[in-house]
Design an enzyme around this catalytic site. Sequence first.
Site, PDB file in Angstrom:
ATOM      1  N   PRO A 285      53.760  60.524  32.244  1.00 18.69           N
ATOM      2  CA  PRO A 285      52.478  60.013  32.755  1.00 18.69           C
ATOM      3  C   PRO A 285      51.832  61.070  33.654  1.00 18.69           C
ATOM      4  O   PRO A 285      52.029  61.070  34.875  1.00 18.69           O
ATOM      5  CB  PRO A 285      52.889  58.758  33.534  1.00 18.69           C
ATOM      6  CG  PRO A 285      54.285  59.047  33.977  1.00 18.69           C
ATOM      7  CD  PRO A 285      54.907  59.926  32.931  1.00 18.69           C
ATOM      8  N   ASP A 459      53.606  65.239  36.998  1.00 16.53           N
ATOM      9  CA  ASP A 459      54.251  64.024  36.507  1.00 16.53           C
ATOM     10  C   ASP A 459      54.205  62.988  37.627  1.00 16.53           C
ATOM     11  O   ASP A 459      54.831  63.179  38.680  1.00 16.53           O
ATOM     12  CB  ASP A 459      55.695  64.349  36.118  1.00 16.53           C
ATOM     13  CG  ASP A 459      56.414  63.187  35.453  1.00 16.53           C
ATOM     14  OD1 ASP A 459      55.987  62.029  35.647  1.00 16.53           O
ATOM     15  OD2 ASP A 459      57.420  63.431  34.760  1.00 16.53           O
ATOM     16  N   HIS A 460      53.500  61.899  37.387  1.00 14.01           N
ATOM     17  CA  HIS A 460      53.311  60.903  38.445  1.00 14.01           C
ATOM     18  C   HIS A 460      54.609  60.185  38.798  1.00 14.01           C
ATOM     19  O   HIS A 460      54.674  59.466  39.805  1.00 14.01           O
ATOM     20  CB  HIS A 460      52.259  59.877  38.016  1.00 14.01           C
ATOM     21  CG  HIS A 460      51.371  59.419  39.139  1.00 14.01           C
ATOM     22  ND1 HIS A 460      51.858  59.149  40.400  1.00 14.01           N
ATOM     23  CD2 HIS A 460      50.043  59.170  39.194  1.00 14.01           C
ATOM     24  CE1 HIS A 460      50.861  58.754  41.175  1.00 14.01           C
ATOM     25  NE2 HIS A 460      49.741  58.765  40.476  1.00 14.01           N
ATOM     26  N   ARG A 461      55.646  60.378  38.016  1.00 12.57           N
ATOM     27  CA  ARG A 461      56.927  59.748  38.335  1.00 12.57           C
ATOM     28  C   ARG A 461      57.643  60.456  39.477  1.00 12.57           C
ATOM     29  O   ARG A 461      58.474  59.848  40.163  1.00 12.57           O
ATOM     30  CB  ARG A 461      57.835  59.731  37.094  1.00 12.57           C
ATOM     31  CG  ARG A 461      57.320  58.904  35.934  1.00 12.57           C
ATOM     32  CD  ARG A 461      58.186  59.084  34.698  1.00 12.57           C
ATOM     33  NE  ARG A 461      58.165  60.467  34.213  1.00 12.57           N
ATOM     34  CZ  ARG A 461      58.867  60.891  33.160  1.00 12.57           C
ATOM     35  NH1 ARG A 461      59.653  60.042  32.492  1.00 12.57           N
ATOM     36  NH2 ARG A 461      58.796  62.158  32.782  1.00 12.57           N
ATOM     37  N   CYS A 463      56.138  62.149  42.088  1.00 16.32           N
ATOM     38  CA  CYS A 463      55.439  62.083  43.370  1.00 16.32           C
ATOM     39  C   CYS A 463      54.136  61.321  43.207  1.00 16.32           C
ATOM     40  O   CYS A 463      53.681  61.054  42.093  1.00 16.32           O
ATOM     41  CB  CYS A 463      55.166  63.478  43.924  1.00 16.32           C
ATOM     42  SG  CYS A 463      53.954  64.418  42.967  1.00 16.32           S
TER      43      CYS A 463
END
Length: 489
Positions: A285, A459-461, A463
């Site tokens: 994501p 990658d929003h996972r 941070c």
Amino acid sequence: MTERDFLLPDLGEGLSEAEIVRWRVAVGDTVTVDQTVVEVETAKAVVDVPCPYAGRVVALHGAEGEVRPVGQPLITVAEPVAVDATEPTGHAVYREEERAGSGNVLIGYGTGHGGSRRRRPRLAPATHAPVVSGAPAASPSLTAASPGRAATPPGPGLPPAAAAGREPGRPGAAQPLVISPIVRRLARERGVDLATVRGSGPGGVVRRADVEAAADVTGAAGQNAVAGVSGAARLTAVPDLPAASAEHPAQLAAATAGIQDLVIPLTGIRRAIADKLSRSRREIPEVTIWVDADATALLETRAAINTARPDQPVSILALLARICLSGLRRYPQLNARVDTEAQRIIQSAGVHLGIAAQTDRGLVVPVLRDADRLTTAELAAELAATTAAARAGDLPPTRLTGGTFTLNNYGVFGVDGSTPIINLPEAALLGVGRIVDKPWVVDGQLAVRKVTQLSLTFDHRVCDGGVAGGFLRHVADCVEQPALLIANV
């Protein structure tokens, strides 16, 4: 004679196949232990494959352009059996260690056989035509010598490397001298017959520019031919072709007969790139944020460094790499990867900086190991050497994996911004656009400054926006005020 099959060896972690780029030997040739017999392209690099056996080549398994799986036969060699020294001249005599081969194939670096006392074998003349697997028999060609061995004399004024690069062809015919596999691949892609190309390199070696020039001539001739054919079709088959061709699809099809689609198979590095990018887009994501930065002071700093130390020039890319390393020290969350199977995030102890580089074989990302331990001058030297080796196709597969963060300078293509795809399994990528003159407000006054756009895809996972924004702002501040970078080194 004892025939032995040399199987395509394991070329690296995760690699299960390789495409044959160029055979270095032909059926009937004599090969020695550790001699390079074929160039293959994997999903990571073009490498030389040495043969651990000595003898006469009786079969080549696979044609150029064919993909072979690891563990399948690559070449069959007939090894002469040791005989008594009193046998008539012409019978082969081998030492036991030569018949055994080196037994330790290291792709791209020879097979590690160190026996310098080996005697060159004397082979008896072939009494029958050799058998070829998967290809018609070819005329014997010059044997390419491995390092430290003498090859067949190339002829007056011809470098040994060029002689080893002769194309197989008709006996007695003048053959093109091609050393680089990239040049050969380019010729195949452009439909250029290397036998018709006159090399401009030393000793007549065919260079990339020669192939491109020949392709331009061939392309122009082909377009003229197509134009002539289509024009003839309009005059003969369709004498009364009206201006409104859309109303006569059959006539339009006749006029464009002979034009075909270009089909490019996804193989080797190109297929690996496609698979990796597709997986990255499916799994990660990703979010992209960007900011414009005044790079005037950064350019001035670079000029000052190079004036003070002209023997160790520093590039803008090296300074940007130093700024990235400073940002990752402050925001280590971005120097990480996601382990989806174990459901965990792993932050790397060191920074293995990937540098996106465009090559003739596609986009590759060579890695600078432990870049955070290098000085700025060392970074500049490593960047220059690594990118040059990547474009030449000389990097081993291990130099193209294991990155933890990527720096992508897409400004060299003349663009301002981009939303790139993250280099899986990394978690972030910094992009840098071109540096151009733009109006900018300085101390309340409008001025012309050197401005670039910086973008961070993450990658929003790993941070949230606060960390990503803090990193990008730190990078932009260091670009605008290099003194901040010195304060944090």
